[in-house]
Design a protein around this motif. Structure first.
Motif, PDB file in Angstrom:
ATOM      1  N   MET A  97     -15.932   2.622  14.353  1.00  0.00           N
ATOM      2  CA  MET A  97     -16.359   1.953  15.588  1.00  0.00           C
ATOM      3  C   MET A  97     -15.242   1.058  16.105  1.00  0.00           C
ATOM      4  SD  MET A  97     -20.310   0.925  14.966  1.00  0.00           S
ATOM      5  CE  MET A  97     -21.503   2.124  14.421  1.00  0.00           C
ATOM      6  N   SER A 134     -22.677   0.871  23.234  1.00  0.00           N
ATOM      7  CA  SER A 134     -22.783   2.135  22.510  1.00  0.00           C
ATOM      8  C   SER A 134     -23.509   1.973  21.186  1.00  0.00           C
ATOM      9  CB  SER A 134     -21.399   2.713  22.240  1.00  0.00           C
ATOM     10  OG  SER A 134     -20.779   3.053  23.432  1.00  0.00           O
ATOM     11  N   PHE A 135     -23.197   0.915  20.465  1.00  0.00           N
ATOM     12  CA  PHE A 135     -23.771   0.719  19.129  1.00  0.00           C
ATOM     13  C   PHE A 135     -24.440  -0.655  19.047  1.00  0.00           C
ATOM     14  CE2 PHE A 135     -19.617   2.906  18.803  1.00  0.00           C
ATOM     15  CZ  PHE A 135     -20.097   4.186  18.609  1.00  0.00           C
ATOM     16  N   ALA A 138     -25.418  -1.967  15.345  1.00  0.00           N
ATOM     17  CA  ALA A 138     -24.308  -2.344  14.472  1.00  0.00           C
ATOM     18  C   ALA A 138     -23.579  -3.566  15.008  1.00  0.00           C
ATOM     19  CB  ALA A 138     -23.337  -1.177  14.329  1.00  0.00           C
TER      20      ALA A 138
ATOM     21  N   THR B 179     -25.759  11.730  13.493  1.00  0.00           N
ATOM     22  CA  THR B 179     -25.296  10.400  13.141  1.00  0.00           C
ATOM     23  C   THR B 179     -26.398   9.390  13.394  1.00  0.00           C
ATOM     24  OG1 THR B 179     -23.794   8.628  13.789  1.00  0.00           O
ATOM     25  CG2 THR B 179     -24.221  10.343  15.416  1.00  0.00           C
ATOM     26  N   GLU B 180     -26.362   8.310  12.621  1.00  0.00           N
ATOM     27  CA  GLU B 180     -27.331   7.244  12.849  1.00  0.00           C
ATOM     28  C   GLU B 180     -26.922   6.402  14.042  1.00  0.00           C
ATOM     29  OE1 GLU B 180     -27.973   4.808   9.442  1.00  0.00           O
ATOM     30  OE2 GLU B 180     -28.173   6.558   8.151  1.00  0.00           O
ATOM     31  N   ASN B 181     -25.627   6.429  14.360  1.00  0.00           N
ATOM     32  CA  ASN B 181     -25.121   5.613  15.453  1.00  0.00           C
ATOM     33  C   ASN B 181     -24.583   6.499  16.558  1.00  0.00           C
ATOM     34  OD1 ASN B 181     -25.379   2.919  14.222  1.00  0.00           O
ATOM     35  ND2 ASN B 181     -23.943   3.799  12.742  1.00  0.00           N
TER      36      ASN B 181
END
Lengths: 361, 230
Positions: A97, A134-135, A138, B179-181
């Motif tokens: 990422m 996007s994430f 996380a 994918t998890e993300n």
């Protein structure tokens, strides 16, 4: 004897881009030390990942564009972008990422627009926003500061968290986060935001454990100290005239004023101005991010407006928006407004329209 | 007579409605989150385009110049309604997924642009062919963009193919990675803009390469014809 002839100014500090960028990096050191003391080794590992990938992407794209590679790589702008990304993302973010974010900063936000000096948006903040939208899950996983955590990940734990998603003993980030007495701890900004949606008032939120042991209560443990460290680095930059006071001054005062107004209206719902100033990325943003000489306003008056508007948007988005922190969004919004600000704040050319004030002679 | 080869080239490449004319960007950017959505809207637009082009071409000598635009819009709206009802009947799930963007085909500037620029000046056969080629060019961009975004954003291709092709297509979905993300940026609106810019850039690179080759050949040829003038 050789006499050098040149037009004014005759006295100047000779600093090239590389020197300026290096000094900004030095000024970040106190903040980075504080951040790794409170949030573990992760940030330093992220810095290495981000800086290396920033240099690789920059070199690759310069090669594709047939531009001089070595001269641009040694101006340290890519290194600085990488470091700014590394300090703003959660320390345990998976490595790919980080690399994705750096790619967007260097390849899309910087080189597609023409390289250093032509980018209209702050590359590091573009990376942050790309990663955040996007994430989102996380990007909001911050471990509690080491003073509060049940288990602090060691260097190898951080390393394996970033590269495999698990510590050497098999915990993932969510487990590490909840391990302290079974209580999840979010960042102070997150705690306030979730609290308010559940009907917990600001003053009640302040009694949560994340606010224990800060150097003053509202700043939250760890976060306040990190902010102070970045503030010191920023004052060094101001002292050495790398940056002028206009942008950070305008921004911090504006955050203070906007937050105070809201706090005075309803102290239960709106956080205190000190909470806003010393939490999240306001200090880093004011001295290291908004002051980016390329994407910020260039006139003195314009810089004050630019900074003040960023401060305004930070408080507005933090208070009424969906995301807990807002520095990246605020900076990018105002990057878009820079041409307009610069257009309306152009300094008057000396002598032009001089008879307006004096009357005709 | 009409050059059909030139019409195909214009519609698919040189004058592609999405990449060159930059028309109809709103549906283009809004529905291309997946391959199938892009294909569905592309086909619907193409059918409307063929229908409206033929009709406009047939009535082109009956409609007075002053009121041609309202007449064109009404013709297009009629065809959009037909397509909308057909999709509602046969591909109901796709109809739901595309939502407001099916009726909005009426406002797609590519369609009225072709009616005004081509169909109102040419015969029905040429107009139908122009509609087909313009529609194919538009569909191609929608499908490529949708495919790119679906692969990046979800790791799949042809997800929901049964919405368009019926139960036979239920297991056509190709899972490239899971994918998890997921990379949400590709699926969100910014991904559409970035992808679109990328496609236009790639087209410009190819055009520049072709142009460079052509100048090389013409230069060689020009040397033979050098006269006192040059």
């Amino acid at each position: 004897m050789k006499l050098s002839l040149s037009s004014s100014p005759h006295q100047r500090v000779k600093r090239d881009t590389g020197q300026v960028m290096r000094m900004v990096i030095y000024a970040m050191i106190p903040g980075m030390i504080a951040q790794s003391l409170f949030f573990g080794w992760g940030m330093l590992i992220q810095s290495v990942i981000a800086v290396i990938s920033a240099l690789v992407f920059e070199g690759l794209i310069l090669y594709l564009r047939n531009r001089p590679i070595e001269r641009t790589l040694t101006d340290y702008s890519a290194v600085l972008t990488g470091l700014l990304i590394a300090i703003s993302i959660p320390p345990t973010l998976p490595w790919w990422m980080t690399v994705t974010g750096v790619f967007f900063a260097i390849a899309v936000a910087k080189q597609v627009y023409g390289g250093l000096g032509f980018n209209i948006f702050n590359p590091a903040m573009i990376a942050y926003v790309v990663l955040l939208i996007s994430f989102p899950a996380a990007m909001s996983l911050w471990l509690p500061p080491t003073t509060h955590a049940g288990i602090t990940p060691s260097f190898f734990d951080s390393f394996s968290l970033i590269f495999t998603g698990f510590t050497t003993s098999g915990y993932d980030v969510t487990q590490l986060k909840t391990i302290a007495d079974g209580v999840t701890m979010a960042t102070p900004l997150d705690t306030l935001k979730t609290g308010l949606t559940q009907g917990v008032t600001y003053s009640e939120s302040l009694t949560k454990p994340i606010f224990d042991g800060g150097f003053f209560e509202a700043a939250g443990a760890g976060w306040g100290i990190v902010s102070i460290a970045y503030l010191l680095g920023g004052l060094y930059l101001w002292k050495t005239r790398i940056i002028s006071w206009h942008i950070p001054g305008g921004m911090l005062i504006s955050v203070f004023v906007c937050a105070s107004l809201l706090h005075l209206v309803n102290a239960d719902y709106y956080a205190s101005p000190l909470f806003h100033l010393f939490n999240g990325a306001v200090m880093v943003g004011a001295f290291f991010i908004a002051t980016d000489p390329v994407s910020a306003s260039t006139t003195p008056k314009g810089r004050i407006i630019f900074g003040a508007a960023i401060g305004f948007w930070i408080v507005i988005i933090r208070t009424f928006g969906g995301y807990p922190d807002a520095v990246a969004f605020a900076v990018i919004i105002m990057n878009m407004a820079v041409p307009l600000i610069d257009y309306y704040t152009r300094p008057r050319v000396y002598g032009k329209n001089a008879d307006k004030g004096r009357g005709k002679y | 007579m009409t050059d059909f080869r030139d019409l195909s080239l214009q519609g698919l490449w040189k004058n592609n409605p999405a990449l060159v004319q930059l028309l109809g960007l709103c549906p283009l950017l809004a529905v291309t989150a997946t391959f199938i959505n892009g294909l569905g809207l592309g086909l619907a637009t193409m059918l409307v385009l063929i229908g409206s082009n033929v009709t406009v071409s047939l009535v082109r000598n009956l409609v007075r110049n002053e009121i041609r635009i309202p007449v064109f819009v009404m013709i297009i709206a009629a065809f959009v309604t037909i397509i909308q009802l057909i999709m509602n009947a046969f591909t109901y799930e796709l109809y739901l997924a595309l939502g407001i963007f099916i009726p909005l085909i009426v406002t797609n500037c590519a369609i009225i642009g072709r009616a005004e620029a081509f169909a109102s000046k040419n015969g029905p056969l040429a107009s139908a062919y122009d509609g087909l080629m313009m529609g194919l060019g538009f569909t191609a961009v929608l499908v490529i963009l949708g495919g790119m975004r679906e692969i990046l954003g979800a790791g799949t291709l042809l997800a929901g193919a049964d919405r368009l092709f019926g139960p036979i297509a239920e297991n056509w979905t190709v899972v490239l990675f899971s994918t998890e993300n997921p990379f949400l940026l590709a699926v969100l609106p910014p991904g559409a803009f970035l992808g679109m810019g990328l496609l236009i850039a790639i087209k410009n690179i190819i055009d520049a390469k072709i142009a460079a080759q052509q100048t090389v050949t013409t230069e060689k040829a020009a040397r033979v014809r050098v006269t006192a003038e040059s």
